[in-house]
Design a protein around this motif. Structure first.
Motif, PDB file in Angstrom:
ATOM      1  N   GLY A 251      22.841  -5.576  64.069  1.00 48.79           N
ATOM      2  CA  GLY A 251      22.203  -5.376  65.342  1.00 48.79           C
ATOM      3  C   GLY A 251      21.994  -3.916  65.592  1.00 48.79           C
ATOM      4  N   SER A 252      20.792  -3.422  66.032  1.00 41.88           N
ATOM      5  CA  SER A 252      20.684  -2.059  66.362  1.00 41.88           C
ATOM      6  C   SER A 252      19.545  -1.979  67.539  1.00 41.88           C
ATOM      7  CB  SER A 252      20.240  -1.464  65.062  1.00 41.88           C
ATOM      8  OG  SER A 252      18.829  -2.041  64.843  1.00 41.88           O
ATOM      9  N   ILE A 253      19.780  -0.938  68.344  1.00 36.66           N
ATOM     10  CA  ILE A 253      19.043  -0.549  69.179  1.00 36.66           C
ATOM     11  C   ILE A 253      19.269   1.213  69.382  1.00 36.66           C
ATOM     12  CG2 ILE A 253      18.764  -2.333  70.877  1.00 36.66           C
ATOM     13  CD1 ILE A 253      20.853  -1.168  72.437  1.00 36.66           C
ATOM     14  N   ASN A 254      18.570   2.015  70.114  1.00 39.83           N
ATOM     15  CA  ASN A 254      18.600   3.233  70.075  1.00 39.83           C
ATOM     16  C   ASN A 254      20.024   3.774  70.395  1.00 39.83           C
ATOM     17  OD1 ASN A 254      17.563   5.916  69.815  1.00 39.83           O
ATOM     18  ND2 ASN A 254      17.567   5.960  72.190  1.00 39.83           N
ATOM     19  N   GLY A 255      20.655   4.557  69.498  1.00 39.84           N
ATOM     20  CA  GLY A 255      22.173   4.799  69.637  1.00 39.84           C
ATOM     21  C   GLY A 255      23.109   3.949  68.994  1.00 39.84           C
ATOM     22  N   VAL A 256      22.628   2.808  68.807  1.00 38.52           N
ATOM     23  CA  VAL A 256      23.606   1.792  68.488  1.00 38.52           C
ATOM     24  C   VAL A 256      23.383   1.126  66.975  1.00 38.52           C
ATOM     25  CG1 VAL A 256      24.129  -0.677  69.167  1.00 38.52           C
ATOM     26  CG2 VAL A 256      23.741   1.117  70.928  1.00 38.52           C
ATOM     27  N   ARG A 257      24.384   1.012  66.329  1.00 38.20           N
ATOM     28  CA  ARG A 257      24.198   0.248  65.013  1.00 38.20           C
ATOM     29  C   ARG A 257      25.362  -0.603  64.653  1.00 38.20           C
ATOM     30  NH1 ARG A 257      20.508  -1.181  61.353  1.00 38.20           N
ATOM     31  NH2 ARG A 257      19.370   0.858  61.742  1.00 38.20           N
ATOM     32  N   HIS A 258      25.011  -2.054  64.454  1.00 38.31           N
ATOM     33  CA  HIS A 258      26.321  -2.854  64.305  1.00 38.31           C
ATOM     34  C   HIS A 258      26.220  -3.669  62.913  1.00 38.31           C
ATOM     35  CE1 HIS A 258      27.185  -1.927  68.389  1.00 38.31           C
ATOM     36  NE2 HIS A 258      26.434  -2.938  69.130  1.00 38.31           N
ATOM     37  N   ASP A 259      27.160  -4.240  62.417  1.00 37.60           N
ATOM     38  CA  ASP A 259      27.070  -5.182  61.375  1.00 37.60           C
ATOM     39  C   ASP A 259      28.371  -5.958  61.667  1.00 37.60           C
ATOM     40  OD1 ASP A 259      26.448  -6.829  59.406  1.00 37.60           O
ATOM     41  OD2 ASP A 259      26.411  -5.125  57.843  1.00 37.60           O
ATOM     42  N   SER A 260      28.272  -7.294  61.298  1.00 38.55           N
ATOM     43  CA  SER A 260      29.658  -8.028  61.420  1.00 38.55           C
ATOM     44  C   SER A 260      29.392  -9.392  60.746  1.00 38.55           C
ATOM     45  CB  SER A 260      29.526  -8.637  63.082  1.00 38.55           C
ATOM     46  OG  SER A 260      28.253  -9.182  63.340  1.00 38.55           O
ATOM     47  N   GLY A 261      30.504  -9.678  60.029  1.00 38.29           N
ATOM     48  CA  GLY A 261      30.367 -10.954  59.105  1.00 38.29           C
ATOM     49  C   GLY A 261      31.384 -11.357  58.357  1.00 38.29           C
ATOM     50  N   LEU A 262      31.243 -12.388  57.562  1.00 36.75           N
ATOM     51  CA  LEU A 262      32.236 -12.950  56.597  1.00 36.75           C
ATOM     52  C   LEU A 262      31.958 -12.483  55.302  1.00 36.75           C
ATOM     53  CD1 LEU A 262      34.637 -14.698  56.167  1.00 36.75           C
ATOM     54  CD2 LEU A 262      32.789 -16.695  56.294  1.00 36.75           C
ATOM     55  N   VAL A 263      33.098 -11.994  54.601  1.00 34.09           N
ATOM     56  CA  VAL A 263      32.707 -11.520  53.170  1.00 34.09           C
ATOM     57  C   VAL A 263      33.634 -12.454  52.589  1.00 34.09           C
ATOM     58  CG1 VAL A 263      33.145  -9.439  51.457  1.00 34.09           C
ATOM     59  CG2 VAL A 263      32.796  -8.949  53.882  1.00 34.09           C
ATOM     60  N   MET A 264      32.996 -12.958  51.311  1.00 32.26           N
ATOM     61  CA  MET A 264      33.402 -14.125  50.531  1.00 32.26           C
ATOM     62  C   MET A 264      33.479 -13.534  48.985  1.00 32.26           C
ATOM     63  SD  MET A 264      31.613 -17.456  52.193  1.00 32.26           S
ATOM     64  CE  MET A 264      29.937 -16.722  52.457  1.00 32.26           C
ATOM     65  N   LEU A 265      34.553 -13.635  48.566  1.00 27.79           N
ATOM     66  CA  LEU A 265      34.871 -13.057  46.978  1.00 27.79           C
ATOM     67  C   LEU A 265      34.692 -14.144  46.182  1.00 27.79           C
ATOM     68  CD1 LEU A 265      35.993 -10.847  48.893  1.00 27.79           C
ATOM     69  CD2 LEU A 265      37.891 -10.414  47.130  1.00 27.79           C
ATOM     70  N   PRO A 266      34.429 -13.840  44.887  1.00 31.92           N
ATOM     71  CA  PRO A 266      34.297 -14.944  43.907  1.00 31.92           C
ATOM     72  C   PRO A 266      35.497 -15.906  43.693  1.00 31.92           C
ATOM     73  CG  PRO A 266      33.191 -12.878  43.026  1.00 31.92           C
ATOM     74  CD  PRO A 266      33.857 -12.500  44.295  1.00 31.92           C
ATOM     75  N   ASP A 267      36.631 -15.387  43.945  1.00 31.32           N
ATOM     76  CA  ASP A 267      37.927 -15.958  43.585  1.00 31.32           C
ATOM     77  C   ASP A 267      38.376 -16.939  44.771  1.00 31.32           C
ATOM     78  OD1 ASP A 267      38.726 -14.309  45.305  1.00 31.32           O
ATOM     79  OD2 ASP A 267      40.054 -13.117  43.930  1.00 31.32           O
ATOM     80  N   GLY A 268      37.338 -16.799  45.707  1.00 32.43           N
ATOM     81  CA  GLY A 268      37.590 -17.531  46.863  1.00 32.43           C
ATOM     82  C   GLY A 268      38.522 -17.105  48.326  1.00 32.43           C
ATOM     83  N   ARG A 269      39.043 -15.743  47.987  1.00 29.35           N
ATOM     84  CA  ARG A 269      39.387 -14.957  49.126  1.00 29.35           C
ATOM     85  C   ARG A 269      38.132 -14.666  49.963  1.00 29.35           C
ATOM     86  NH1 ARG A 269      42.955 -10.629  46.473  1.00 29.35           N
ATOM     87  NH2 ARG A 269      41.336 -10.923  44.872  1.00 29.35           N
ATOM     88  N   ARG A 270      38.704 -14.562  51.315  1.00 31.31           N
ATOM     89  CA  ARG A 270      37.601 -14.230  52.429  1.00 31.31           C
ATOM     90  C   ARG A 270      38.079 -13.204  53.597  1.00 31.31           C
ATOM     91  NH1 ARG A 270      35.668 -19.924  54.578  1.00 31.31           N
ATOM     92  NH2 ARG A 270      37.732 -20.157  54.830  1.00 31.31           N
ATOM     93  N   TYR A 271      37.403 -12.417  54.002  1.00 34.60           N
ATOM     94  CA  TYR A 271      37.796 -11.613  55.001  1.00 34.60           C
ATOM     95  C   TYR A 271      36.675 -11.440  55.987  1.00 34.60           C
ATOM     96  CZ  TYR A 271      36.088  -7.738  52.388  1.00 34.60           C
ATOM     97  OH  TYR A 271      35.335  -6.911  51.574  1.00 34.60           O
ATOM     98  N   VAL A 272      37.013 -11.014  57.273  1.00 33.48           N
ATOM     99  CA  VAL A 272      36.070 -10.873  58.415  1.00 33.48           C
ATOM    100  C   VAL A 272      35.947  -9.248  58.651  1.00 33.48           C
ATOM    101  CG1 VAL A 272      35.345 -11.173  60.765  1.00 33.48           C
ATOM    102  CG2 VAL A 272      36.267 -13.172  59.553  1.00 33.48           C
ATOM    103  N   LEU A 273      34.677  -8.684  58.688  1.00 35.95           N
ATOM    104  CA  LEU A 273      34.750  -7.199  58.963  1.00 35.95           C
ATOM    105  C   LEU A 273      33.624  -7.147  60.027  1.00 35.95           C
ATOM    106  CD1 LEU A 273      35.375  -4.450  58.323  1.00 35.95           C
ATOM    107  CD2 LEU A 273      33.692  -4.387  56.745  1.00 35.95           C
ATOM    108  N   VAL A 274      34.009  -6.396  61.048  1.00 35.16           N
ATOM    109  CA  VAL A 274      33.225  -5.948  62.191  1.00 35.16           C
ATOM    110  C   VAL A 274      32.986  -4.536  62.368  1.00 35.16           C
ATOM    111  CG1 VAL A 274      32.486  -6.237  64.622  1.00 35.16           C
ATOM    112  CG2 VAL A 274      33.710  -8.094  63.334  1.00 35.16           C
ATOM    113  N   LEU A 275      31.981  -3.938  62.433  1.00 33.65           N
ATOM    114  CA  LEU A 275      31.616  -2.480  62.468  1.00 33.65           C
ATOM    115  C   LEU A 275      30.727  -2.191  63.578  1.00 33.65           C
ATOM    116  CD1 LEU A 275      31.264  -1.590  58.931  1.00 33.65           C
ATOM    117  CD2 LEU A 275      33.436  -1.072  60.095  1.00 33.65           C
ATOM    118  N   LEU A 276      31.078  -1.546  64.704  1.00 35.28           N
ATOM    119  CA  LEU A 276      30.114  -1.261  65.889  1.00 35.28           C
ATOM    120  C   LEU A 276      30.152   0.199  66.048  1.00 35.28           C
ATOM    121  CD1 LEU A 276      31.689  -4.176  68.479  1.00 35.28           C
ATOM    122  CD2 LEU A 276      29.819  -4.452  66.724  1.00 35.28           C
ATOM    123  N   SER A 277      28.945   0.411  66.712  1.00 36.39           N
ATOM    124  CA  SER A 277      29.170   2.145  67.167  1.00 36.39           C
ATOM    125  C   SER A 277      28.091   2.183  68.308  1.00 36.39           C
ATOM    126  CB  SER A 277      28.406   3.008  66.171  1.00 36.39           C
ATOM    127  OG  SER A 277      27.034   2.408  65.806  1.00 36.39           O
TER     128      SER A 277
END
Length: 304
Positions: A251-277
């Protein structure tokens, strides 16, 4: 006797060396507090306000920075909208095969007055060429997520209703996300009636998607498949190994940049990461910082 003493000394030296090596090796492992400090330092080099929410779905480890601070949601609100589509499908209120008339005129939430969505402010140009024709709801949801189509978003929100999106977010445990309106409602914007989110709430809903609790397991799996087709991959996925899959929404607008999601590793491990500004001044530098932070999180999760 002399040889035995030598042997004892040699064994003692080896034991001491091994112990020292273990200490050094132990110290080389990054702790969660150390990772947090490192991320803080990286983001503090940028102008702006930042929030981070990380959750390892295997260990339960969390790293939270300004996780409850409210940010303009920008296009991250499209994930809650997608969840509501699947929620209403599960309730029999609509079908993904439903046909939706393509139009560019919508009504402001302030007074119901019409406004037109301009193609010039949208990352999607194709849908504007289809005005007057019909598209399936499924195809609009796909474009809403993968190419962040504002026009598709407004058509979908008009179909499911913004208040319903908010209620579903509350039901999932996301207490602060607000989806009040579609895109480019300038009257609403002028009155501060914006879509908003927190890093914590986005972490919550991606956790629900990952664990099959966003509507149901089948819907969650379908949503992950769509999120995996995201076309904007310069933040969270950028510095990760190609074998790592990221199901995410930017997500992005002027002065704002975001990313958010689910990261999935080949071995089956998973984690959530959210970065907002917010209040950022150098978009490219922030994107690079996000990619770096994402790589550090990956290294933390996979360290031996």
């Amino acid at each position: 006797m002399h040889l035995n003493r030598k042997a004892i000394c040699l064994i003692t030296a080896l034991v001491c060396y091994s112990a020292t090596w273990l200490v050094v090796a132990g110290q080389s492992r990054t702790t969660l507090p150390a990772l947090r400090q490192r991320i803080d330092r990286e983001l503090n080099q940028q102008t702006g306000v930042f929030a981070v929410a990380f959750k390892d779905l295997t260990t339960g480890n969390e790293l939270l920075i300004r996780e409850r601070e409210v940010f303009h949601a920008a296009s991250t609100m499209k994930t809650p909208v997608m969840i509501e589509v699947y929620n209403q499908q599960a309730q029999g209120k609509l079908a993904l095969t439903d046909s939706i008339l393509i139009k560019t005129e919508f009504n402001s939430i302030v007074d119901g007055s019409p406004y037109t969505l301009p193609a010039t402010s949208d990352s999607d140009s194709t849908t504007y060429k289809q005005v007057g024709s019909k598209r399936t709801l499924a195809s609009l949801v796909y474009d809403m997520i993968t190419v962040s189509s504002n026009l598709a978003t407004n058509l979908v929100i008009e179909r499911v209703g913004a208040p319903n999106v908010v209620q579903t977010m509350r039901d999932l445990g996301a207490s602060d996300i607000q989806v009040r309106r579609g895109v480019e409602d300038t009257k609403a914007f002028a009155k501060g009636l914006n879509n908003s989110t927190t890093a914590y709430d986005l972490m919550v809903i991606f956790d629900k998607i990952a664990t099959g609790q966003a509507v149901n397991a089948e819907a969650s799996k379908a949503m992950i498949a769509t999120l995996l087709d995201q076309k904007f991959n310069d933040a969270i996925p950028a510095k990760l190994p190609k074998a790592v899959k990221v199901a995410h929404k930017t997500g992005s607008i002027n002065g704002v940049r975001h990313d958010s999601g689910l990261v999935m590793l080949p071995d089956g491990r998973r984690y959530v990461l959210v970065l907002l500004s917010k209040d950022i001044t150098d978009d490219k530098a922030v994107i690079n910082a996000y990619a770096t932070v994402s790589a550090w999180i990956y290294q933390f999760v996979t360290q031996g």
